[in-house]
Design an enzyme around this catalytic site. Structure first.
Site, PDB file in Angstrom:
ATOM      1  N   TRP A   1       0.807  -1.239   0.000  1.00 41.69           N
ATOM      2  CA  TRP A   1       0.000   0.000   0.000  1.00 41.69           C
ATOM      3  C   TRP A   1       0.836   1.283   0.000  1.00 41.69           C
ATOM      4  CZ3 TRP A   1      -4.989   1.849   0.020  1.00 41.69           C
ATOM      5  CH2 TRP A   1      -5.152   3.165   0.472  1.00 41.69           C
TER       6      TRP A   1
ATOM      7  N   ASN B   1       0.085   5.722  -0.036  1.00 39.40           N
ATOM      8  CA  ASN B   1      -0.740   6.905  -0.292  1.00 39.40           C
ATOM      9  C   ASN B   1       0.144   8.133  -0.471  1.00 39.40           C
ATOM     10  OD1 ASN B   1      -1.309   6.099   2.721  1.00 39.40           O
ATOM     11  ND2 ASN B   1      -1.901   8.230   2.752  1.00 39.40           N
ATOM     12  N   ASP B   2      -0.079   9.220   0.228  1.00 38.23           N
ATOM     13  CA  ASP B   2       0.506  10.527  -0.110  1.00 38.23           C
ATOM     14  C   ASP B   2       2.012  10.546  -0.442  1.00 38.23           C
ATOM     15  OD1 ASP B   2      -1.881  10.829   1.234  1.00 38.23           O
ATOM     16  OD2 ASP B   2      -1.096  12.161   2.759  1.00 38.23           O
TER      17      ASP B   2
ATOM     18  N   TRP C   1      -4.520   0.383   3.698  1.00 39.67           N
ATOM     19  CA  TRP C   1      -3.873   1.304   4.627  1.00 39.67           C
ATOM     20  C   TRP C   1      -3.625   0.600   5.963  1.00 39.67           C
ATOM     21  CZ3 TRP C   1      -4.386   3.652   9.371  1.00 39.67           C
ATOM     22  CH2 TRP C   1      -3.655   4.823   9.569  1.00 39.67           C
TER      23      TRP C   1
ATOM     24  N   PHE D   1       2.961   9.796   9.802  1.00 36.76           N
ATOM     25  CA  PHE D   1       2.044  10.349   8.810  1.00 36.76           C
ATOM     26  C   PHE D   1       2.788  11.331   7.892  1.00 36.76           C
ATOM     27  CE2 PHE D   1      -2.647   9.751  10.306  1.00 36.76           C
ATOM     28  CZ  PHE D   1      -2.440   8.388  10.386  1.00 36.76           C
ATOM     29  N   SER D   2       2.007  12.019   7.062  1.00 35.05           N
ATOM     30  CA  SER D   2       2.612  12.837   6.012  1.00 35.05           C
ATOM     31  C   SER D   2       3.427  14.018   6.529  1.00 35.05           C
ATOM     32  CB  SER D   2       1.525  13.348   5.074  1.00 35.05           C
ATOM     33  OG  SER D   2       1.099  12.281   4.277  1.00 35.05           O
TER      34      SER D   2
ATOM     35  N   ASP E   1       0.424  17.005   8.844  1.00 36.72           N
ATOM     36  CA  ASP E   1       0.984  17.168   7.504  1.00 36.72           C
ATOM     37  C   ASP E   1       1.840  18.429   7.339  1.00 36.72           C
ATOM     38  OD1 ASP E   1      -0.575  14.925   7.164  1.00 36.72           O
ATOM     39  OD2 ASP E   1      -2.181  15.954   6.087  1.00 36.72           O
TER      40      ASP E   1
ATOM     41  N   GLU F   1      -6.202  18.793   4.654  1.00 33.00           N
ATOM     42  CA  GLU F   1      -5.017  17.945   4.797  1.00 33.00           C
ATOM     43  C   GLU F   1      -3.902  18.453   3.870  1.00 33.00           C
ATOM     44  OE1 GLU F   1      -6.818  13.662   6.041  1.00 33.00           O
ATOM     45  OE2 GLU F   1      -6.806  13.979   3.895  1.00 33.00           O
TER      46      GLU F   1
ATOM     47  N   TRP G   1      -9.866   8.727  -1.379  1.00 34.03           N
ATOM     48  CA  TRP G   1     -10.178   7.951  -0.174  1.00 34.03           C
ATOM     49  C   TRP G   1     -11.518   7.228  -0.271  1.00 34.03           C
ATOM     50  CZ3 TRP G   1      -6.685   6.109   2.727  1.00 34.03           C
ATOM     51  CH2 TRP G   1      -5.519   6.822   3.003  1.00 34.03           C
TER      52      TRP G   1
HETATM   53  C1  FRU Z   1      -4.002  12.360   3.363  1.00 27.65           C
HETATM   54  C2  FRU Z   1      -3.774  11.781   4.760  1.00 27.65           C
HETATM   55  C3  FRU Z   1      -2.948  12.736   5.597  1.00 27.65           C
HETATM   56  C4  FRU Z   1      -2.302  11.826   6.584  1.00 27.65           C
HETATM   57  C5  FRU Z   1      -2.044  10.585   5.764  1.00 27.65           C
HETATM   58  C6  FRU Z   1      -2.138   9.299   6.535  1.00 27.65           C
HETATM   59  O1  FRU Z   1      -4.266  11.412   2.401  1.00 27.65           O
HETATM   60  O2  FRU Z   1      -5.007  11.492   5.368  1.00 27.65           O
HETATM   61  O3  FRU Z   1      -3.687  13.787   6.168  1.00 27.65           O
HETATM   62  O4  FRU Z   1      -1.131  12.356   7.121  1.00 27.65           O
HETATM   63  O5  FRU Z   1      -2.995  10.586   4.720  1.00 27.65           O
HETATM   64  O6  FRU Z   1      -1.691   8.218   5.796  1.00 27.65           O
END
Ligand code: FRU
Length: 515
Positions: A52, A54-55, A79, A111-112, A186, A237, A322
């Site tokens: 997986w 993401n950001d 996730w 996290f990000s 973030d 975010e 999401w």
């Molecule tokens: C955005 C988010 C951020 C967070 C991260 C968690 O997609 O929700 O706000 O830090 O993903 O994986």
């Protein structure tokens, strides 16, 4: 091409099986060629090798290398406890996968966030001769969240003294604590040259907080922005703030990006932007309403590179939403990044407009271009695979209704075009193949308002790569990014229009990045 490679693979596989006559090195190369050829695997977009993602996080250019860190869960394709994955590139297209950079610890999941080069060693975490690369991220403490507390997100830092290969967490983390802000995350950090200090943009639910620091360790709250500006259909975010020159003038403005989930124009996750001024402490703008960076459903949490020369701004987003990120039909890995895009700022009277368009390097990756001088109403082209290509064309004259329809023998159809009555561009993926994994994926046609009326000689580019389409009008004046999962690749493309021809239309292959 795909079948040819498959054939090569089979041949080399059998060669290996029966005690091959090929030298070992050649065998390895043949097998390596097949890396990342699973169905739906993008061939010229960044994806993690497996599991997986993401950001995008910590986008930093340093010493000729582009670093891409990313939200990563190495155990599953959904996730889970977040790490920072890591990859590097010298051109933002071809990537080398690196070991995981940051692991969760007792303060929480990672996290990000962002990364900077602390060239003057303001943090003291390196030396003058070997200054540190510093990552600034959010700690998310699961236990706190589960206990119903509101202080479970804090900000931490880590540093690397070997160009991002290995990382040490700062011993006095967190550098920004929390008492009662549920969504507090973030951090995007940059060096603000005019006031000679570090600036952080951090989101707090429905607004951005700006902090200042002399050393990346102690932070002071400077101002807030956004409670009464922009869109508020979801949680804010992944903010980003940076200066950008207005095209064709000496003027410079500041752009603030804020992703928001849910509440985007076509549903779920999306990224809004504000154009204004920033003095190192406070962001001001006369803009009240949100403007959107991309009108597709699949460009989220995007941020820009720190450390680029010549005031360039390059953006990368996460190509998912999401609403259905965990449901898409891939098995080995999940999700890709958008193409790296150059941001530019256009001004029309007093309105600013942020454009985003793939970086010029894409031209170097495009080859075997076939030019069709004129495409008329109802004309079709065929190809072995329209899912791995780039299309560039112009509609001569005043824009009118048109559709480009990609199809295959399975009856899948993906439509892209323009509707004059509403002055909207659109992508219609409702019948594009596998769409039933989540209801919102194929609920509506996605539309984007054209920023001009009766525009002339409009230029279009479409980038398709296995499971995505990126559609750009006039070099990024309008952008739409959508994932697609056709049952088999599209093999035909039909152009229909009310009164127009396409001239010329160029179809190019795009070089695979994994060889
Ligand atoms: C955005 C988010 C951020 C967070 C991260 C968690 O997609 O929700 O706000 O830090 O993903 O994986």
């Amino acid at each position: 091409m795909r079948y040819l490679l498959f054939l090569t693979f089979c041949l080399s596989f059998f060669a290996c099986k029966k005690g091959s006559t090929l030298p070992l090195e050649t065998q390895e190369i043949e097998v390596a060629k097949e890396r990342f050829r699973e169905s739906y695997r993008p061939q010229y977009h960044f994806t993690p090798p497996e599991k997986w993602m993401n950001d995008p996080n910590g986008l930093l250019y340093h010493n000729g290398t582009y670093h891409l860190f990313y939200q990563y869960y190495p155990e599953d394709i959904v996730w889970g406890p977040m790490h920072w994955g890591h990859a590097t590139s010298t051109d933002l297209m071809a990537w080398e996968h690196k070991p995981i950079a940051l692991y969760p610890d007792e303060l929480g999941l990672i996290f990000s966030g962002s990364a900077v080069m602390d060239a003057n060693n303001t943090s003291g975490l390196g030396t003058k001769d070997n200054p540190p690369m510093v990552a600034i991220f959010t700690y998310h403490l699961m236990a706190g969240e589960k206990a119903g507390r509101k202080d479970f997100q804090t900000q931490g830092i880590a540093y690397s003294l070997d160009e991002g290969d290995t990382w040490t967490k700062y011993e006095a983390n967190p550098v920004i604590g929390n008492t009662d802000i549920k969504d507090f995350r973030d951090p995007k950090v940059m060096w603000h040259e005019a006031s000679k200090q570090w600036v952080m943009a951090l989101v707090a639910g429905d607004h951005v907080k700006f902090y200042n620091s002399p050393n990346l360790k102690s932070w002071t709250l400077a101002s807030e922005f956004g409670k009464n500006q922009g869109a508020h259909g979801g949680v804010w975010e992944c903010p980003d703030i940076f200066p950008l020159a207005v095209s064709g003038s000496q003027e410079q403005k500041w752009v603030l990006l804020v992703s928001m989930n849910p509440g985007a124009p076509n549903g779920g996750s999306g990224t809004q932007y504000f154009v204004g001024d920033f003095d190192g402490k406070q962001f001001t703008t006369t803009q009240k309403e949100a403007q959107w960076l991309d009108y597709g459903m699949d460009n989220y949490a995007g941020v820009t590179y720190n450390g680029l020369p010549d005031n360039k701004r390059t953006f990368i987003g996460w190509m998912s939403n999401w609403n259905y990120a965990r449901d898409t039909p891939t098995e080995v890995w999940r999700s890709a990044m958008t193409l790296p895009r150059k941001l530019t700022l256009a001004k029309n009277k007093n309105a600013f407009h942020l454009k985003n368009y793939p970086i010029d390097t894409l031209n170097e990756y495009s080859y075997a271009t076939i030019t069709h001088d004129t495409m008329k109403h109802n004309m079709s082209l065929s190809s072995a695979n329209f899912n791995e290509m780039r299309l560039d064309f112009t509609l001569p004259g005043v824009i009118d209704d048109f559709t480009v329809n990609f199809t295959n023998v399975e009856g899948n159809s993906l439509k892209v075009g323009y509707t004059k009555s509403s002055n909207n561009f659109f992508i219609d993926r409702r019948k594009s193949g596998k769409v039933a994994f989540e209801p919102s994926f194929a609920k509506e046609i996605h539309t984007a308002p054209a920023i001009q009326k009766n525009a002339k000689d409009v230029k279009f580019s479409i980038f398709m790569d296995a499971s995505s389409i990126e559609f750009f009008v006039n070099d990024g004046e309008t952008a739409m990014t959508d994932q697609i999962f056709p049952d088999i690749p599209f093999t035909a493309m039909t152009f229909t229009s009310k009164s127009q021809t396409i001239a010329p239309l160029k179809v190019s292959k795009v070089k695979r990045i994994w060889e």
